[in-house]
Enzyme design. Structure first.
Site, mmCIF file in Angstrom:
data_model
loop_
_atom_site.group_PDB
_atom_site.id
_atom_site.type_symbol
_atom_site.label_atom_id
_atom_site.label_comp_id
_atom_site.label_asym_id
_atom_site.label_seq_id
_atom_site.Cartn_x
_atom_site.Cartn_y
_atom_site.Cartn_z
ATOM 1 N N ASP A 155 -5.581 48.889 -33.504
ATOM 2 C CA ASP A 155 -6.000 49.268 -34.859
ATOM 3 C C ASP A 155 -4.788 49.321 -35.775
ATOM 4 O OD1 ASP A 155 -8.541 49.552 -33.952
ATOM 5 O OD2 ASP A 155 -8.504 51.743 -33.834
ATOM 6 N N HIS A 174 -13.304 58.409 -31.002
ATOM 7 C CA HIS A 174 -12.570 57.352 -31.688
ATOM 8 C C HIS A 174 -13.533 56.412 -32.417
ATOM 9 C CE1 HIS A 174 -9.177 54.398 -31.967
ATOM 10 N NE2 HIS A 174 -10.200 53.552 -32.047
ATOM 11 N N GLU A 175 -14.532 55.932 -31.672
ATOM 12 C CA GLU A 175 -15.489 54.997 -32.280
ATOM 13 C C GLU A 175 -16.319 55.694 -33.350
ATOM 14 O OE1 GLU A 175 -15.051 51.929 -31.812
ATOM 15 O OE2 GLU A 175 -13.741 52.146 -30.071
ATOM 16 N N PHE A 210 0.835 4.056 -2.847
ATOM 17 C CA PHE A 210 0.455 5.409 -2.467
ATOM 18 C C PHE A 210 1.527 6.403 -2.903
ATOM 19 C CE2 PHE A 210 0.124 8.774 0.792
ATOM 20 C CZ PHE A 210 -1.182 9.144 0.567
ATOM 21 N N PHE A 258 0.830 -1.199 0.000
ATOM 22 C CA PHE A 258 0.000 0.000 0.000
ATOM 23 C C PHE A 258 0.874 1.261 0.000
ATOM 24 C CE2 PHE A 258 -1.902 3.399 2.551
ATOM 25 C CZ PHE A 258 -2.997 3.699 1.761
ATOM 26 N N HIS A 277 -14.422 55.640 -36.554
ATOM 27 C CA HIS A 277 -14.544 54.360 -37.268
ATOM 28 C C HIS A 277 -15.878 54.295 -37.994
ATOM 29 C CE1 HIS A 277 -11.067 52.399 -35.656
ATOM 30 N NE2 HIS A 277 -11.503 52.296 -34.416
#
Ligand code: ADP
Ligand code: ZN
Ligand code: MG
Length: 642
Positions: A532, A456-457, A159, A155, A460
């Site tokens: 980007d 920024h967005e 083990f 054992f 785009h």
């Protein structure tokens, strides 16, 4: 801050780097936990021992008397009954008290007592019963002292070895293949073609292999040679691994799979011996399939590596080739492999007699996306309002794996809100989550940052709406998601398989729209648009060096220039760089013109964004119309098949 549009054939160099599992020497030897375990084991042993002796003392109560006393008591007639059980004596006295004693196991009781001077007449007054030991008791008593410690030692070893295995025992199992095997009998793991939507051509190709594996005799009798190697090519998540498993599932043969990166280990020669082992196993189990996932990890062009370090990979690759060449024509083993980088594979792999069948799996088109969604909706109760067709339409460029995770995210959303059914809105929200990562509502922008992100967005979105070949805007948001502070979602009119030069140019301009707007309004540049710029540069470079879209350099495909692999000169490299710069500069100039011309519209979009944070397409188009811009026509209802 990113423009999100369907994936273009940019640089699909997203490849899994081989994950070498290196382990430190500490854990290799078991580390500190090894000794910790030893101490625990010894402690457990000591505790068990004390418990044992404690129990034993109960079993044998301490009213044991010496044999001489027994003899004297017999002589005096005090004892009425003696029960002999092996070497132990149970005594019952005339006054009903009980005592025990022991005798020499080899001698009988009368003889023993006689030596103590008990006369036969005195002995006759005692009733003596001899109780035989039961077989079990006998064996237990004789064997326990030997077997129990032995069991205990076994054992301990088991083990400890289990513990050590977790850490670094692999070193002892060096050359074993480490392949995972899927047994055809294991129905929980079984995948069939019905679990795969789309990929019609691929399935058709593979059906032949299924046929062969099912009834090899039919093919062999007529002298047909079935391909030894099939290589599946396609973007990540298109279902290559799934298809390979389905071939095994359909044919009902064992499936041995290993990933290319698993071959690459720290010791030279291990990979090769794993290959040998794997092929051996598969041949024994034939008919069978060997599947080498991510074969590019070992199958890259040989001999280009600078310095050492590639020996291991080369040896592994060589071994694969040797094994495949060594196949008898009657061998019923088919080798399948998958890669998302067919361009880097060693040509030797693709030679006839090796991986000579190539099956390409494309990203799913709209109809296939709907089918894939249906497959993954099988175990999910959907509200009747769910229209998977609409979801399919809004997910161009999604791979099968992404659609799977979309469905899953939808179910998670429903469960979190304690609903029993998944709604359309759950799925719509999941699209963005899968595309961009989770919303980061806690990521609060300062007033200045919010303004900056909004412009920024808006930049785009505006450039995308004006330039003819850019995709129409679907949604704009300044709620951060994943790494992006804000995002602009664009949706093409249709699934595109090919992209023109004009589309690329408009795309670059739209992607630069954010940067241009920031610079124009705040006369400053932030770190925001860095992603980007990466995207833009990659597209421009591919245009020049892969797609022959530069007037100046003409229709030449220039490979990648690396140390040790220089397919073209410094001078050409400089020309490519100059062309990339020119393309980007011209696109920027166009973005500046658009934004200058429609400055009022830009302000209006940004203002709305600051106020509402997210603008859907219909609201966005209202702003465009108010500023005299005609929105791009996009008849959604027409293309949706319900
Ligand atoms: P690859 O090996 O090409 O990277 P996988 O085979 O690992 O992709 O696919 C990942 C998961 O995506 C699959 O387990 C499956 O759930 C889903 N998937 C991919 N393609 C499809 C498809 N055509 N039909 C159904 N599910 C798919
Ligand atoms: Zn951006
Ligand atoms: Mg895979």
């Amino acid at each position: 801050m990113s423009v999100v549009s369907p994936k273009k054939p940019k640089n699909n160099k997203k490849t899994a780097t081989p994950s070498k599992r290196r382990r430190g020497w500490r854990t290799f030897l078991g580390g500190p936990s090894f000794f910790g375990n030893l101490i625990t084991t010894v402690l457990v042993f000591i505790i068990l021992m004390s418990v044992y002796s404690f129990i034993e003392s109960f079993i044998q109560p301490n009213n044991e008397i010496p044999l001489s006393v027994v003899a004297a008591d017999v002589a005096e007639g005090k004892i009425s009954t003696i029960t002999v059980n092996g070497d132990s004596l149970d005594l019952i006295y005339a006054d009903t008290t009980t005592k025990t004693s022991r005798k020499d196991p080899s001698a009988g009781l009368p003889e023993t007592l006689a030596t103590y001077g008990v006369t036969p007449a005195e002995l006759a007054k005692v009733s003596i019963t001899i109780q035989g030991q039961s077989g079990f008791q006998f064996w237990f008593i004789t064997l326990a002292p030997i077997v129990l410690p032995l069991l205990f030692i076994i054992f301990i070893f088991w083990f400890l070895s289990r513990q050590v295995k977790g850490a670094g025992m692999q070193a002892f199992s060096f050359g074993q293949s480490k392949a995972r095997v899927i047994d055809p009998a294991d129905s929980s793991q079984r995948v069939t073609f019905t679990d795969i939507a789309g990929a019609r051509e691929a399935k058709e190709e593979l059906l032949e292999i299924v046929d062969f594996l099912k009834s090899p005799k039919k093919f062999l009798d007529i002298g047909a040679r079935i391909p030894k190697g099939i290589i599946l090519m396609g973007a990540p998540g298109t279902g290559k691994t799934l298809l390979a498993r389905a071939v095994a599932g359909e044919a009902g043969v064992p499936f041995f799979s290993i990933s290319g990166s698993e071959f690459v280990e720290m010791f030279v020669g291990v990979g090769a011996s794993r290959v040998r082992d794997l092929f051996q196993l598969a041949k024994k189990a034939a008919p069978a399939i060997i599947f080498v996932d991510e074969i590019d990890a070992v199958g890259r062009v040989r001999g280009t590596g600078v310095g050492g370090g590639n020996d291991e990979r080369e040896q592994t690759l060589n071994q694969i080739l040797v094994e495949m060449d060594g196949f008898e024509p009657t061998e019923k083993v088919v080798v399948m492999a998958a890669t998302n980088r067919p361009d880097v594979l060693d040509p030797a792999l693709l030679r006839p007699g090796r991986f000579d069948r190539r099956v390409t799996i494309d990203l799913p088109d709209r109809r296939d996306r709907e089918e894939i969604l249906k497959i993954h909706a099988r175990q999910k109760p959907l509200r009747p309002d769910v229209m998977l067709a609409v979801i399919a339409e809004r997910t161009p460029g999604f791979s099968g794996a992404e659609l799977y995770s979309l469905m899953n995210e939808g179910a998670i959303l429903a469960a979190r809100e304690n609903r029993k059914e998944v709604t359309q809105y759950d799925l719509i929200r999941s699209i963005e989550k899968v595309m961009l990562g989770p919303e980061r509502k806690s990521h609060l922008l300062s007033k200045k940052e919010k303004e900056l992100t909004a412009y920024h967005e808006a930049g785009h979105a505006l450039v995308s709406s004006i330039l003819l070949n850019a995709d129409p805007v679907h949604k704009i948001s300044i709620i951060s998601r994943g790494r992006a502070a804000g995002y602009t979602l664009k949706l093409p009119f249709e699934d595109k398989k090919m992209f023109s030069r004009k589309q690329f140019l408009d795309d670059i301009a739209a992607t630069l729209g954010g940067y241009v707007a920031e610079k124009m309004l705040f006369d400053d540049v932030t770190t925001g648009p860095s992603n980007d710029l990466t995207v833009v540069t990659a597209i421009a470079r591919d245009m020049v060096s892969r797609y022959g879209m530069s007037e100046k350099l003409g229709p030449i495909s220039f490979g990648e220039r690396q140390l040790g692999n220089e397919p073209y000169s410094e001078k050409v490299a400089a020309q490519i760089d100059a062309e990339v710069s020119r393309i980007i500069d011209e696109a920027r100039a166009r973005a500046i013109v658009v934004i200058n011309e429609h400055r009022v519209a830009l302000d209006a979009i940004a203002k709305e964004l600051i106020e509402k944070e997210t603008i859907e397409r219909s609201e966005f188009e209202k702003i465009l119309i108010a500023n005299g811009i005609t929105p791009k026509k996009r008849d959604e209802d027409q293309s949706v098949v319900v």
